[in-house]
Design a protein around this motif. Structure first.
Motif, short mmCIF file in Angstrom:
data_model
loop_
_atom_site.label_atom_id
_atom_site.label_comp_id
_atom_site.label_asym_id
_atom_site.label_seq_id
_atom_site.Cartn_x
_atom_site.Cartn_y
_atom_site.Cartn_z
N THR A 244 0.83 -1.20 0.00
CA THR A 244 0.00 0.00 0.00
C THR A 244 0.86 1.26 0.00
O THR A 244 0.58 2.22 -0.72
CB THR A 244 -0.94 0.00 1.22
N ILE A 245 1.91 1.28 0.82
CA ILE A 245 2.83 2.41 0.85
C ILE A 245 3.48 2.60 -0.53
O ILE A 245 3.58 3.73 -1.04
CB ILE A 245 3.91 2.22 1.93
N PHE A 246 3.92 1.50 -1.12
CA PHE A 246 4.53 1.54 -2.45
C PHE A 246 3.54 2.11 -3.47
O PHE A 246 3.89 2.95 -4.31
CB PHE A 246 4.97 0.14 -2.86
N PHE A 247 2.28 1.70 -3.38
CA PHE A 247 1.24 2.19 -4.29
C PHE A 247 1.05 3.70 -4.14
O PHE A 247 0.94 4.43 -5.13
CB PHE A 247 -0.07 1.45 -4.00
N VAL A 251 1.63 6.52 -7.08
CA VAL A 251 0.56 7.43 -7.49
C VAL A 251 1.01 8.88 -7.33
O VAL A 251 0.78 9.72 -8.20
CB VAL A 251 -0.72 7.16 -6.67
N GLU A 252 1.67 9.18 -6.22
CA GLU A 252 2.14 10.54 -5.98
C GLU A 252 3.17 10.96 -7.03
O GLU A 252 3.21 12.11 -7.46
CB GLU A 252 2.74 10.64 -4.58
N ALA A 253 3.99 10.01 -7.46
CA ALA A 253 5.06 10.33 -8.40
C ALA A 253 4.57 10.51 -9.83
O ALA A 253 5.08 11.35 -10.57
CB ALA A 253 6.13 9.24 -8.35
N ALA A 255 0.93 10.43 -10.91
CA ALA A 255 -0.40 10.97 -11.16
C ALA A 255 -0.32 12.49 -11.34
O ALA A 255 0.31 13.17 -10.53
CB ALA A 255 -1.36 10.61 -10.03
N ASP A 256 -0.95 12.99 -12.38
CA ASP A 256 -0.91 14.42 -12.65
C ASP A 256 -1.92 15.20 -11.81
O ASP A 256 -1.66 16.30 -11.36
CB ASP A 256 -1.19 14.69 -14.14
N ASN A 257 -3.09 14.62 -11.62
CA ASN A 257 -4.16 15.30 -10.90
C ASN A 257 -4.64 14.41 -9.76
O ASN A 257 -4.01 13.41 -9.42
CB ASN A 257 -5.32 15.62 -11.85
N ALA A 258 -5.77 14.80 -9.15
CA ALA A 258 -6.35 13.98 -8.09
C ALA A 258 -6.69 12.59 -8.62
O ALA A 258 -7.04 12.41 -9.79
CB ALA A 258 -7.62 14.65 -7.55
N ALA A 259 -6.57 11.61 -7.77
CA ALA A 259 -6.80 10.22 -8.18
C ALA A 259 -8.23 10.02 -8.64
O ALA A 259 -9.17 10.60 -8.09
CB ALA A 259 -6.50 9.29 -7.00
N ASN A 260 -8.41 9.20 -9.69
CA ASN A 260 -9.75 8.91 -10.15
C ASN A 260 -10.40 7.84 -9.27
O ASN A 260 -9.81 7.35 -8.31
CB ASN A 260 -9.72 8.47 -11.62
N THR A 261 -11.63 7.50 -9.63
CA THR A 261 -12.41 6.58 -8.80
C THR A 261 -11.73 5.23 -8.65
O THR A 261 -11.67 4.67 -7.55
CB THR A 261 -13.81 6.39 -9.42
N VAL A 262 -11.20 4.69 -9.74
CA VAL A 262 -10.59 3.36 -9.69
C VAL A 262 -9.39 3.35 -8.75
O VAL A 262 -9.20 2.43 -7.95
CB VAL A 262 -10.18 2.91 -11.12
N ILE A 263 -8.57 4.39 -8.81
CA ILE A 263 -7.38 4.45 -7.95
C ILE A 263 -7.78 4.58 -6.49
O ILE A 263 -7.22 3.91 -5.61
CB ILE A 263 -6.47 5.61 -8.38
N PHE A 317 1.19 14.62 1.99
CA PHE A 317 1.87 14.01 0.85
C PHE A 317 1.19 12.71 0.42
O PHE A 317 1.01 12.44 -0.76
CB PHE A 317 3.34 13.73 1.20
N PHE A 318 0.79 11.90 1.41
CA PHE A 318 0.18 10.61 1.10
C PHE A 318 -1.34 10.72 0.90
O PHE A 318 -1.95 9.81 0.35
CB PHE A 318 0.44 9.61 2.23
N MET A 319 -1.94 11.82 1.32
CA MET A 319 -3.40 11.89 1.30
C MET A 319 -3.96 12.71 0.15
O MET A 319 -5.06 12.43 -0.33
CB MET A 319 -3.90 12.50 2.62
#
Length: 461
Positions: A244-247, A251-253, A255-263, A317-319
């Motif tokens: 989960t931490i790796f994920f 995503v932070e590295a 993903a350009d915008n806020a995470a979508n529903t699937v993420i 950072f993680f949220m």
């Protein structure tokens, strides 16, 4: 800008996140309903039955139509009525419960009402009511247990289970610590924020040593965590945690915008093996660790708010990537609601040693049903429900996935339940998910668990 001004700005809300009159009326009875029907279905201790009376007390406090007297008088009258009821219901209960209820009733009229106005941009009225009732019930019972050291007659309010007693102490200590941290931040004193945190932890540590009659860390690691039967569970959960931490980092590295529903629904899916393995092999450990994780999340959220320039940045950072429109208020609650929703049916059960199908209410409705509705609805949804942005296709997918998950859980956990009843509950919870404007993670498991308990009372399971 000083800490005081930043926190004060955050503490000020423009109004409810979403204002809702319905199903606001039903939310009054969700917590008390779950406690009541748990007592009717399962044998319960005196401490658990006292929690029902405490829930009734705060139900009466929550009904605004009863506010026809001065708060100090009404607080006393409600506390006295509930205490008299306790004396008839549980002969051994103490009259000392009355002043404790009086104090918390009075606080709830003033302090919680003030906090509700400040924090309302993070809640709907229904969510605020459920969170406030739940917090006050736990805090009142924890306070009664702590006072039991000085007034032995109140010790009846304490659970005989050592793990539950430890969790009650942690909740009591954590509440005081969070209040002190928030007060220090309001007064622009960052040093006092961390002093309050460290002091609270040290006081809880010393009190734990008295309760368990052992050095707390030794007891935690040798007697609770690393027993032979639990090593493999911890290995599985540790691997899932690292993944989960790796994920989150990936995503932070990238993903350009806020995470979508699937993420965002990744977190709903990753908890399925955690709760499935915990419920099958060690429900008491799952109960203990999920409560501890709740305290950790609350402390982290408090740090994010009270120290936004230092510790808060690492938390954000993680949220940040995983927030949605429900998290634009003062408090970020979706991840806390996810944990509460998954664990609530286990937390409010009077007997966690005997596995029951309803312990999986959170897994079925939140981890499976809500996830299926969101993913299927966002990908294939074309027909919308009336006055809703939820799709009929998502609801149908949620129903089907919940039924399949229920059948798999029935055989995996080797528990008895009625597939027809589960099908009906899956349909009801999916429709509630489509029509409610509350955060599903909190609401759906409460409804599903309550309806399952009602079915159990009438021998339909």
């Amino acid at each position: 800008m000083t800490i005081r001004s930043k926190v004060k700005k955050k503490f000020t809300g423009d109004g409810w996140r979403i204002s809702a009159d319905c199903p606001y009326c039903f939310c009054l009875f969700l917590i008390i309903g779950n406690i009541l029907f748990n007592i009717l279905v399962t044998s319960s201790s005196a401490a658990y039955r006292i929690s029902l009376l405490i829930a009734i007390n705060f139900l009466l406090v929550s009904i605004s139509k009863f506010n026809f007297l001065q708060p100090v008088i009404q607080s006393f009258i409600i506390g006295l009525i509930v205490t008299i009821g306790a004396k008839f219901y549980i002969n051994e209960s103490s009259w000392f419960i009355c002043p404790v209820l009086w104090a918390f009733n009075y606080i709830s009229y003033y302090r919680f009402g003030s906090w509700g106005r400040q924090f309302r941009n993070s809640f709907t009225p229904c969510e605020m009511l459920i969170v406030t009732q739940g917090a006050l019930i736990c805090l009142t019972q924890s306070t009664l247990c702590e006072l039991g050291s000085f007034v032995p007659a109140l010790s009846l309010s304490c659970s005989n289970d050592l793990t539950t007693r430890v969790l009650q102490l942690l909740f009591f200590g954590l509440t005081i610590t969070v209040i002190l941290m928030s007060y220090s931040a309001r007064n622009d004193n960052l040093a006092m924020v961390y002093t309050s945190l460290v002091t609270g932890l040290l006081v809880m540590y010393s009190r734990l040593a008295v309760i368990i009659n052992k050095e707390p860390l030794t007891w935690l690691f040798l007697d609770v965590f690393f027993t032979h039967s639990r090593i493999h569970l911890f290995e599985l959960w540790a691997c899932l945690f690292i993944f989960t931490i790796f994920f989150c980092v990936i995503v932070e590295a990238f993903a350009d915008n806020a995470a979508n529903t699937v993420i965002r629904k990744f977190f709903h899916l990753i908890v399925i093996p955690v709760y499935a393995s915990g419920l099958k092999y060690d429900p008491p450990m799952l109960y203990f660790l999920s409560c501890c994780l709740l305290w950790i999340l609350i402390v982290l959220e408090t740090l994010r708010i009270t120290d936004p320039e230092n510790g808060g940045k690492a938390i954000v950072f993680f949220m940040e990537r995983f927030k949605n429109d429900n998290d634009r208020g003062f408090i970020t609650l979706t991840h806390i609601y996810l944990l509460i929703g998954l664990s609530l049916s286990l937390w409010i059960s009077p007997n966690i040693d005997k596995i029951s199908f309803n312990f999986a209410s959170g897994m079925i409705t939140v981890a499976v049903g809500d996830t299926a509705a969101a993913i299927i609805g966002s990908r294939f949804g074309k027909h919308k429900w009336l006055n809703s942005n939820k799709s009929i296709e998502g609801t149908l997918g949620s129903i089907l996935c919940q039924i399949i998950a229920s059948i798999l859980i029935k055989f995996y956990l080797k528990v008895s339940t009625n597939i027809l009843v589960i099908t009906i509950l899956s349909i009801i919870s999916s429709i509630i998910e489509a029509k409610t404007i509350q955060i599903d993670n909190l609401i759906l498991p409460l409804y599903f668990n309550l309806l399952w308990l009602i079915a159990a009372v009438f021998k339909l399971i």
